[in-house]
Design a protein around this motif. Sequence first.
Motif, PDB file in Angstrom:
ATOM      1  N   GLU A 174       0.802  -1.232   0.057  1.00 31.49           N
ATOM      2  CA  GLU A 174      -0.049  -0.010  -0.014  1.00 31.49           C
ATOM      3  C   GLU A 174       0.983   1.114  -0.164  1.00 31.49           C
ATOM      4  O   GLU A 174       1.693   1.333   1.061  1.00 31.49           O
ATOM      5  CB  GLU A 174      -0.888  -0.106   1.250  1.00 31.49           C
ATOM      6  CG  GLU A 174      -1.889   1.264   1.196  1.00 31.49           C
ATOM      7  CD  GLU A 174      -2.751   1.224   2.654  1.00 31.49           C
ATOM      8  OE1 GLU A 174      -3.442   2.243   2.770  1.00 31.49           O
ATOM      9  OE2 GLU A 174      -2.782   0.114   3.057  1.00 31.49           O
ATOM     10  N   ASN A 233       0.713  -5.481   3.195  1.00 30.43           N
ATOM     11  CA  ASN A 233      -0.322  -5.819   3.912  1.00 30.43           C
ATOM     12  C   ASN A 233      -0.530  -7.559   3.335  1.00 30.43           C
ATOM     13  O   ASN A 233      -0.386  -7.696   2.416  1.00 30.43           O
ATOM     14  CB  ASN A 233      -1.759  -5.157   3.343  1.00 30.43           C
ATOM     15  CG  ASN A 233      -1.627  -3.635   3.955  1.00 30.43           C
ATOM     16  OD1 ASN A 233      -1.232  -3.428   5.299  1.00 30.43           O
ATOM     17  ND2 ASN A 233      -2.075  -2.537   3.206  1.00 30.43           N
ATOM     18  N   SER A 234      -1.455  -8.223   4.571  1.00 29.14           N
ATOM     19  CA  SER A 234      -1.768  -9.565   4.215  1.00 29.14           C
ATOM     20  C   SER A 234      -3.299  -9.586   4.771  1.00 29.14           C
ATOM     21  O   SER A 234      -3.619  -8.486   5.666  1.00 29.14           O
ATOM     22  CB  SER A 234      -1.006 -10.547   4.864  1.00 29.14           C
ATOM     23  OG  SER A 234      -0.807 -10.366   6.380  1.00 29.14           O
ATOM     24  N   ASN A 245       5.878  -4.239   9.306  1.00 26.81           N
ATOM     25  CA  ASN A 245       5.526  -4.464   7.889  1.00 26.81           C
ATOM     26  C   ASN A 245       5.483  -3.086   7.220  1.00 26.81           C
ATOM     27  O   ASN A 245       4.695  -2.944   6.482  1.00 26.81           O
ATOM     28  CB  ASN A 245       4.215  -5.208   7.775  1.00 26.81           C
ATOM     29  CG  ASN A 245       3.075  -4.113   8.351  1.00 26.81           C
ATOM     30  OD1 ASN A 245       3.377  -3.573   9.377  1.00 26.81           O
ATOM     31  ND2 ASN A 245       1.630  -4.330   8.144  1.00 26.81           N
ATOM     32  N   GLU A 246       5.882  -2.175   7.929  1.00 25.08           N
ATOM     33  CA  GLU A 246       6.131  -0.598   7.179  1.00 25.08           C
ATOM     34  C   GLU A 246       7.563  -0.229   6.795  1.00 25.08           C
ATOM     35  O   GLU A 246       8.483  -0.483   7.440  1.00 25.08           O
ATOM     36  CB  GLU A 246       5.353   0.361   8.049  1.00 25.08           C
ATOM     37  CG  GLU A 246       4.000  -0.040   8.572  1.00 25.08           C
ATOM     38  CD  GLU A 246       3.570   1.103   9.305  1.00 25.08           C
ATOM     39  OE1 GLU A 246       4.238   1.904   9.875  1.00 25.08           O
ATOM     40  OE2 GLU A 246       2.297   1.164   9.553  1.00 25.08           O
ATOM     41  N   THR A 288       3.118   0.282   3.168  1.00 28.35           N
ATOM     42  CA  THR A 288       2.848  -0.829   4.154  1.00 28.35           C
ATOM     43  C   THR A 288       2.674  -1.929   3.358  1.00 28.35           C
ATOM     44  O   THR A 288       2.159  -2.331   2.241  1.00 28.35           O
ATOM     45  CB  THR A 288       1.427  -0.485   4.542  1.00 28.35           C
ATOM     46  OG1 THR A 288       1.476   0.880   5.441  1.00 28.35           O
ATOM     47  CG2 THR A 288       1.214  -1.625   5.885  1.00 28.35           C
TER      48      THR A 288
END
Length: 226
Positions: free
Chosen positions: A148, A164-165, A192-193, A162
């Motif tokens: 993202e 994402n999952s 995760n960023e 980011t």
Amino acid sequence: MSFNTIYLMLMSVRMAPRLPLIFLLMIHGVFSAGWGVNYSHSHICALKNSSVIMSCNYTYPTGYKIEKVFWTKNLGKGVESPDLSEDPEYSQRLQYLGDKQQNCTVRLNHVTQKDEHEYCFRFITNVTDGKWTGVPGMNLTVTDLQVESPERVTEGDSVRLTCNSSCTLTDRATFIWYRNSQPLTERRDRNNELLLQSVRREDAGRYSCALHGHTYISPAVHLNVT
């Protein structure tokens, strides 16, 4: 027999102590002490194309001998439990790591969205009707990764990307970031960023993310810097 005698007999039955519920259950064969399957997780979230280890242990009454063990999918009541090791879709990817005593751990390789099911362990003993399926089992969800990112930023801005999952990964993940297919080796952490401070035009490019130790890489997202 006199009326008084019948009355006294009825009263003695009525006043007799009630049997404990657990005793009544044992009489009807419902009580299942000693049988069971204990799973390490009720739900697993795994990354697409990764290997999943489903851990569990099982118990059964003393004196019984295990004759067959296998993993199956919960297809509902009245449906025969299939042995996944005999299923062409699983036979080459499923590896039983347990034994015929207590350990029932299994590994499933190269998972995809098609593998999203509730999985259960089943064992069969040498005694008639001495069978057990661990229901409810373990629910497997398979996710991919998506980056993202803002479509366009200006030089000097701070940018947050980011990874994402669709579900929270069960295993603690170390994230890796790529720009133009080249790894950003300085950015490897459990967050995760990806934070880019004071971006420059050189920071523009196609960004993607992955998990350390896994081959799957997310689709790339283009970051424009003006």
